[in-house]
Design a protein around this motif. Structure first.
Motif, PDB file in Angstrom:
ATOM      1  N   THR A 256       0.819  -1.223   0.000  1.00 30.91           N
ATOM      2  CA  THR A 256       0.000   0.000   0.000  1.00 30.91           C
ATOM      3  C   THR A 256       0.849   1.269   0.000  1.00 30.91           C
ATOM      4  OG1 THR A 256      -0.132  -0.196   2.409  1.00 30.91           O
ATOM      5  CG2 THR A 256      -1.961  -1.090   1.126  1.00 30.91           C
ATOM      6  N   SER A 257       2.168   1.120   0.199  1.00 28.82           N
ATOM      7  CA  SER A 257       3.008   2.320   0.103  1.00 28.82           C
ATOM      8  C   SER A 257       3.134   2.792  -1.341  1.00 28.82           C
ATOM      9  CB  SER A 257       4.401   2.031   0.672  1.00 28.82           C
ATOM     10  OG  SER A 257       5.063   1.057  -0.110  1.00 28.82           O
ATOM     11  N   ILE A 258       2.875   1.910  -2.302  1.00 26.72           N
ATOM     12  CA  ILE A 258       2.879   2.333  -3.708  1.00 26.72           C
ATOM     13  C   ILE A 258       1.671   3.211  -3.977  1.00 26.72           C
ATOM     14  CG2 ILE A 258       2.704   1.512  -6.093  1.00 26.72           C
ATOM     15  CD1 ILE A 258       4.176  -0.986  -5.270  1.00 26.72           C
TER      16      ILE A 258
ATOM     17  N   CYS B 180      -5.229   5.256 -19.436  1.00 27.96           N
ATOM     18  CA  CYS B 180      -4.145   5.112 -18.459  1.00 27.96           C
ATOM     19  C   CYS B 180      -4.407   6.006 -17.252  1.00 27.96           C
ATOM     20  CB  CYS B 180      -2.802   5.467 -19.091  1.00 27.96           C
ATOM     21  SG  CYS B 180      -1.403   5.310 -17.962  1.00 27.96           S
ATOM     22  N   VAL B 181      -4.301   5.431 -16.066  1.00 24.15           N
ATOM     23  CA  VAL B 181      -4.383   6.184 -14.816  1.00 24.15           C
ATOM     24  C   VAL B 181      -2.965   6.248 -14.258  1.00 24.15           C
ATOM     25  CG1 VAL B 181      -5.419   6.350 -12.539  1.00 24.15           C
ATOM     26  CG2 VAL B 181      -6.718   5.315 -14.420  1.00 24.15           C
ATOM     27  N   HIS B 182      -2.305   7.377 -14.488  1.00 20.51           N
ATOM     28  CA  HIS B 182      -0.895   7.527 -14.105  1.00 20.51           C
ATOM     29  C   HIS B 182      -0.843   8.095 -12.687  1.00 20.51           C
ATOM     30  CE1 HIS B 182       3.257   9.570 -14.918  1.00 20.51           C
ATOM     31  NE2 HIS B 182       3.368   8.440 -14.249  1.00 20.51           N
ATOM     32  N   PHE B 183      -1.009   7.210 -11.705  1.00 21.87           N
ATOM     33  CA  PHE B 183      -1.145   7.695 -10.335  1.00 21.87           C
ATOM     34  C   PHE B 183       0.178   8.202  -9.756  1.00 21.87           C
ATOM     35  CE2 PHE B 183      -0.844   2.999 -10.176  1.00 21.87           C
ATOM     36  CZ  PHE B 183       0.353   2.862  -9.488  1.00 21.87           C
ATOM     37  N   SER B 184       1.303   7.854 -10.366  1.00 20.21           N
ATOM     38  CA  SER B 184       2.584   8.320  -9.836  1.00 20.21           C
ATOM     39  C   SER B 184       2.998   9.674 -10.418  1.00 20.21           C
ATOM     40  CB  SER B 184       3.680   7.286 -10.126  1.00 20.21           C
ATOM     41  OG  SER B 184       3.894   7.178 -11.521  1.00 20.21           O
ATOM     42  N   SER B 185       2.149  10.242 -11.258  1.00 20.68           N
ATOM     43  CA  SER B 185       2.481  11.545 -11.857  1.00 20.68           C
ATOM     44  C   SER B 185       2.514  12.624 -10.781  1.00 20.68           C
ATOM     45  CB  SER B 185       1.435  11.898 -12.917  1.00 20.68           C
ATOM     46  OG  SER B 185       1.632  13.208 -13.384  1.00 20.68           O
TER      47      SER B 185
ATOM     48  N   SER C 269      -1.288  17.345 -11.622  1.00 25.97           N
ATOM     49  CA  SER C 269      -2.666  17.087 -11.194  1.00 25.97           C
ATOM     50  C   SER C 269      -3.443  16.250 -12.203  1.00 25.97           C
ATOM     51  CB  SER C 269      -3.396  18.420 -10.958  1.00 25.97           C
ATOM     52  OG  SER C 269      -3.357  19.208 -12.136  1.00 25.97           O
ATOM     53  N   ASN C 270      -3.007  16.217 -13.449  1.00 25.95           N
ATOM     54  CA  ASN C 270      -3.709  15.436 -14.470  1.00 25.95           C
ATOM     55  C   ASN C 270      -3.102  14.041 -14.530  1.00 25.95           C
ATOM     56  OD1 ASN C 270      -5.396  17.580 -15.304  1.00 25.95           O
ATOM     57  ND2 ASN C 270      -3.695  18.456 -16.474  1.00 25.95           N
ATOM     58  N   LYS C 271      -3.816  13.104 -13.982  1.00 25.66           N
ATOM     59  CA  LYS C 271      -3.250  11.769 -13.831  1.00 25.66           C
ATOM     60  C   LYS C 271      -3.858  10.749 -14.785  1.00 25.66           C
ATOM     61  CE  LYS C 271      -2.123  12.500  -8.954  1.00 25.66           C
ATOM     62  NZ  LYS C 271      -0.679  12.582  -9.195  1.00 25.66           N
TER      63      LYS C 271
END
Length: 1122
Positions: A468-470, A508-513, A516-518
């Motif tokens: 969950t740290s990711i 694509c959901v780029h959650f590590s971006s 603000s646009n992920k």
């Protein structure tokens, strides 16, 4: 119109599967070992309604809106249909029930169990039960008489019994079946059936025939058989009209007989030859639904019309007149014995069928091969794909039924008896479960799990991360109906197929971006569907139906596009690596023909695998493809074989695990989710009776160990060989990582090398015990120099002196190879030329045993003067040689080896030799004599590979063999200082003082510091006689001649000389001191030797000399040199 077989489809997990139609034939209903009852609107229904009735369903029956099931908790329960609401339990047994059936009007059910009992229960009042006892083994099947007077049962005790329901008595019994102790061991499940309406005949499948018994008399009226049936029949069913009987066999054959004519009018073969375990006739005729033991569902259409008449077929003359309205006058051709309509294709594999009644298909095979021929215009694509295109010519002719076409068609379609094409595997995402499920895994990998829920309440996607740290768990709406997903530590990648309104999309959901646009979405071009997707480090990729692979950055920038040679099957990414599996051609006879491309998308883009064939197990298909956690490509096929890319053998594929070995049941499988090389772990989910797990309850992950398929794995030798090569294969990734500039664990590499050398030493010891000395040498060839020296020690202690000598030569060769210059080409000169400069012998000085050094020491001085100038020049060259250790070089640190020696011994120069050694044949004493002087600092296994990263020039080139087996190259080089080593410091000072003053002068030999041997003393006295006989001999030849003469002496004489040599040791020592400072003071090599002598004398542990007899024997072996 001929009957047609539709391609089979997945229905349930592997295991016994039952099938029937509902009362009006509007849907097909199946149950399977997954505990589900599924309702299919038709064979193409991709979203059947599913009713879960238990953990496992063995049988079911359907009538009047009631669904009765026999499930794994030993009960027979009832549900409403089609709602699926539970409606109570009808009866219980002490073990599971194997078969349930309704009577004709649906008021009673009969159930047979493995506890040998048969029960008849009223559906409306389950308290009204009748029990039938008499079988001596589990009950296989039951059938109600249409008139409700009799009940028949078949059992594992081999009998078929007829019971009178009213008084529960056995009317008759026939011993027809093969006896067995359980249903799972039964050769046939013997699904018998009464003739509808009248109940006049009872059909029982026995071996390869269907026996028909007459009611009341219980006589065997006749048998139905056909040469097409080659294996045991297991199930029969009647057509609704009662004129036809269909039967299925354990090898997937289905035959239909006209009962009145006693003729087989239809033959069909299962696509893959699986056992037919379910057979049901449509209530209005015309269709037969069937299931197999692998959970597949199939449909045979146009078998007969609703009146029970065969739409085309060879019928008896008695009933031909009833069918005149179906055929024109030319159809009399059908009644000849020359040919039979195409609804009865001949099976080529049936060699016993010698009659010419069957019309051959274009393929020469029955229609079962994946619906090869379907005589309507919709089947042309399939037919073209599977067989010759000239099938098209017959479509028009088939519709008018004109018979003169038939002889022509045989000439248009030549007989073909070759292998049949295999239907190509459809694209899939690794780690996903089938897309038709309402609750499914879209991906399960080493990062997390993506689940999809698509039911009446919700259509959503849940993302869960193992760490969950990711990222925290996420819930996403699925309005676009995404069917593909992948997950990495940077992003979630989703894809959906196109619809009539919308294009296929990559989301694509780029959650590590960090902005603000992920999220980003890309639409594919028109008529281009995404079929496979994957994520790597900083990139995403998709393969499409246009046979293109499109690469994007993780932020949505379009990058490279490249074409695939065939339709994609699956793809996977890891770091900078992308692997794509695709169809490189058409497979045959059940085999898939796949190719693999492996591409690196880093800064240096390159293709590693250029479409190489992907080796699959025979008749299997791809189940999973991906990378190990360390980045090695792997894949799993449907037979459970896990294969890994072996980078150490030219990028070949090696099987590393067979998951089927760990399965308890035949229908159990392991669903792979991840592979680790260090530690060696195969992470997978056990699936009982299925190929994939359900989403609920959450599956438990199991860890399997790897095992290479080496021979004789039960023996000690086979086990150690497998362990060694598995260690090699599973540590190849370390070389790949280091070569490509990645970080890796140095300790892991050293531990692996140590483990491998220990295994080799154990194998070496085992081979020694078995007297396999040649095998010992082969094993030593795999060892590092350090381990070879340990092997030499072991061999000498085992009194295998020939083996020890060969290993000595091998150790010399390995040292030579390791000393060969590899990287510094500017100053690179032939290493052995340096060593042998001015020497007449072409072999290297290490190629001779060390004992030969002693016989050459005494008189070397005589032949050295002429070469003194050359030696000084060599010394000056070696001062510039990068392979020599100088004062300025840092001390090399090497891992500890497996050699067990004293760490307190003085550090020795591995390349130092005596200055007088002009002839390499006389270099060193036997390696066995000095075994105890081995330093622990010698390199570890495969030191070239192990140490290359630490010090690319020095480490691979500086093996440290014995203190006295050394190189002339470093003779004049000062050694690096060591704390507390005064002798070394003193030697360095002397070297620095003397080197500038060196002039050409003869050098002293090593006799100054070593006692003479018996042979040396003998040679001193006999040199003149040798020269008198052969005045032209050079020094090396004198030595050889002396050796041959010395060997001729008796052992007693040789012992006398040996004793003399021992007595003269003290004198030699005194002589050495006298020569310590010669008048000219020009020989620096002498001072080196003096310091060497001091160093040796300062060692805390002195080696124990071998006894005289051992010395003599070793000398004799050492001198056996042609």
């Amino acid at each position: 119109m001929p009957s047609t077989q539709k391609p089979m489809r997945y229905g349930h997990t592997e295991g016994h599967t039952d099938v029937c139609f509902d009362d009006i034939g509007s849907c097909i209903v199946t149950c399977g070992s997954d505990g589900d009852v599924r309702i299919w609107e038709n064979l193409d229904d991709d979203d059947p309604k599913s009713i879960n009735v238990g953990e496992k369903a063995y049988s079911f029956a359907l009538k009047n809106g009631r669904l009765v099931t026999a499930v794994s908790n030993n009960t027979v329960q009832i549900h409403t249909f089609p709602e699926g609401a539970p409606d109570g339990i009808l009866t219980r047994f002490t073990t599971n029930a194997n078969h349930v059936v309704f009577n004709r009007d649906g008021t009673k059910i009969a159930a047979g169990s493995s506890d040998f009992m048969v029960k008849v229960v009223e559906v409306t009042d389950s308290s009204q039960q009748k029990t039938f006892r008499g079988h001596d083994a589990p009950v296989l099947s039951l059938s109600f008489d249409p008139q409700d007077a009799f009940l028949t049962s078949a059992s594992c005790d081999g009998s078929v019994r007829v019971w009178k329901i009213s008084d529960q008595t056995c009317v008759t019994s026939w011993p027809l079946l093969q006896k067995c102790n359980d249903v799972i061991n039964a050769k046939s499940i013997c699904r018998l059936a009464w003739q509808p309406k009248s109940g006049k005949l009872l059909a029982v499948p026995v071996e390869k025939v269907v026996k028909l018994y007459r009611r009341e008399t219980w006589d065997n009226q006749f048998d139905l058989s056909d040469n097409f049936i080659t294996q045991t029949l297991s199930i029969v069913t009647w057509s609704p009209c009662g004129q036809y009987v269909a039967a299925g066999s354990v090898d997937g054959s289905i035959a239909v007989w006209n009962v009145d004519a006693q003729e087989c009018v239809e033959r069909m073969k299962h696509e893959k030859g699986y056992t037919i375990c379910g057979l049901a006739w449509h209530p209005k005729g015309g269709q037969i639904a069937y299931t197999d033991t692998e959970g597949n569902l199939g449909l045979l259409e146009n078998v007969c019309n609703r009146d029970g008449k065969k739409s085309s077929g060879k019928v008896s003359s008695a009933v031909t007149k009833d069918y005149n309205d179906l055929f024109d006058e030319d159809d009399d051709f059908l009644n000849t014995d020359l040919i039979e309509p195409r609804s009865s294709p001949r099976v080529v594999s049936n060699e016993e069928d010698d009659d010419d009644d069957d019309l051959m298909l274009a393929s020469g095979h029955p229609r079962h091969r994946g619906a090869i021929i379907e005589d309507d215009e919709n089947s042309l694509d399939t037919a073209l794909m599977k067989v010759n295109s000239n099938l098209e010519k017959d479509d028009d002719n088939d519709q008018d039924g004109s018979i003169p076409v038939l002889p022509v068609s045989t000439t248009q379609r030549p007989f073909y008896d070759g292998p049949m094409p295999t239907p190509q595997q459809k694209p899939f995402q690794s780690g996903s479960t089938p897309s038709h499920l309402t609750h499914r895994f879209m991906v399960w990998n080493s990062i997390g799990i993506i689940r999809c829920y698509n039911d009446e309440q919700d259509n959503a996607i849940d993302v869960e991360f193992h760490d969950t740290s990711i990222h925290h768990a996420t819930h996403l709406p699925n309005s676009l109906n995404h069917t593909m997903a992948d997950l990495s530590s940077e992003a979630i990648l989703l894809a959906c197929e196109s619809t009539e309104e919308l294009a296929s999309k990559l989301h694509c959901v780029h959650f590590s971006s960090w902005d603000s646009n992920k999220e980003w979405t890309v639409d594919m071009p028109k008529d281009e569907d995404i079929e496979a997707i994957c994520l790597g480090q900083g990139w995403a990729a998709c393969a499409t139906s246009a046979m293109l692979t499109r690469v994007f950055t993780i932020g949505g920038v379009q990058k490279e596009i490249f074409s695939l040679p065939g339709p994609v099957v699956s793809m996977a990414g890891h770091g900078e690596q992308l692997v794509v599996i695709y169809h490189r051609g058409t497979g045959f006879d059940g085999d898939q023909c796949l190719g693999v491309q492996l591409i690196e998308l880093g800064k240096k883009k390159r293709q590693v695998l250029h479409g190489n064939p992907l080796p699959l197990t025979r008749k299997s298909y791809l189940m999973w493809v991906g990378f190990s956690a360390e980045g090695t490509p792997c894949y799993v096929d449907s037979e459970g074989i896990v294969k890994m890319l072996n980078r150490g053998l030219g990028n070949t594929w090696i099987p590393v695990c067979d998951t089927r070995e760990y399965c308890k049941g035949k229908s159990d499988h392991y669903w792979v989710i991840g592979i680790h090389e260090n530690p060696q772990q195969l992470r997978c989910i056990p699936c009982k009776g299925a190929r994939f797990p359900p989403t609920l309850p959450r599956p438990a992950v199991a860890i399997l160990s790897f095992k290479l398929p080496y021979c004789q794995i039960t023996t000690e030798k086979g086990q150690m060989e497998e362990q060694f090569w598995r260690s090699v294969v599973f540590h190849n990734h370390l070389d790949y990582l280091s070569k490509n500039g990645y970080e890796y664990d140095e300790n892991a590499k050293n531990e692996a090398a140590k483990e491998q050398q220990e295994l080799l030493m154990k194998l070496f010891a085992l081979s020694c015990k078995l007297e396999r000395e040649f095998r010992c040498v082969e094993l030593a060839d795999l060892m590092t120099q350090n381990a070879v020296n340990l092997a030499i020690k072991y061999a000498s202690r085992s009194r295998k002196l020939i083996l020890a000598q060969r290993l000595s030569e091998m150790a010399v060769e390995k040292a030579t190879e390791m000393a060969a210059p590899e990287e510094d080409e500017e100053e690179e000169e032939d290493f052995r030329n340096h060593l042998n400069a001015g020497y007449s012998n072409s072999t290297t000085e290490w190629s001779q045993p060390r004992v030969r050094n002693l016989l050459h020491e005494q008189d070397m001085e005589d032949s050295k003067e002429a070469d003194a100038v050359e030696e000084v020049e060599e010394m000056q060259k070696f001062r510039q040689n990068p392979f020599c250790k100088t004062v300025g070089l840092p001390e090399m640190s090497t891992p500890k080896s497996a050699v067990i020696t004293s760490s307190s011994q003085g550090r020795v120069n591995p390349f130092k030799v005596s200055a007088n050694q002009k002839d390499p044949t006389a270099h060193s004493a036997n390696i066995l004599d000095n075994m105890s002087k081995f330093s622990k600092n010698t390199p570890t296994p495969n030191s070239r590979a192990v140490n290359k990263q630490k010090s690319p020039v020095i480490k691979p080139l500086m093996p440290k063999p014995k203190s006295k087996q050394a190189l002339a190259a470093t003779f004049f080089q000062p050694r690096p200082p060591r704390a507390g080593d005064k002798a070394v410091e003193e030697k360095e000072e002397k070297a620095e003082n003397i080197l500038p003053e060196i002039q050409a002068a003869p050098t002293e030999n090593t006799e100054n510091k070593r006692p003479k041997t018996g042979f040396q003393m003998w040679l001193e006295e006999n040199r003149e006689s040798i020269l008198a006989d052969n005045p032209d001999l050079e020094e090396a030849d004198i030595i050889k001649e002396g050796m041959s003469r010395f060997r001729v002496l008796s052992s007693d004489e040789r012992m006398i000389w040996t004793e003399k040599a021992k007595g003269g040791a003290a004198g030699n020592s005194a002589e050495a001191k006298k020569r310590k400072r010669p008048a000219d003071a020009k020989n620096e090599g002498k001072e080196k030797l003096e310091e060497k002598s001091k160093e040796d004398s300062s060692l805390p542990k002195k080696r124990k000399p071998l006894d005289p007899s051992t010395n003599v024997r070793l000398s004799a072996f050492a001198f056996k040199q042609s």
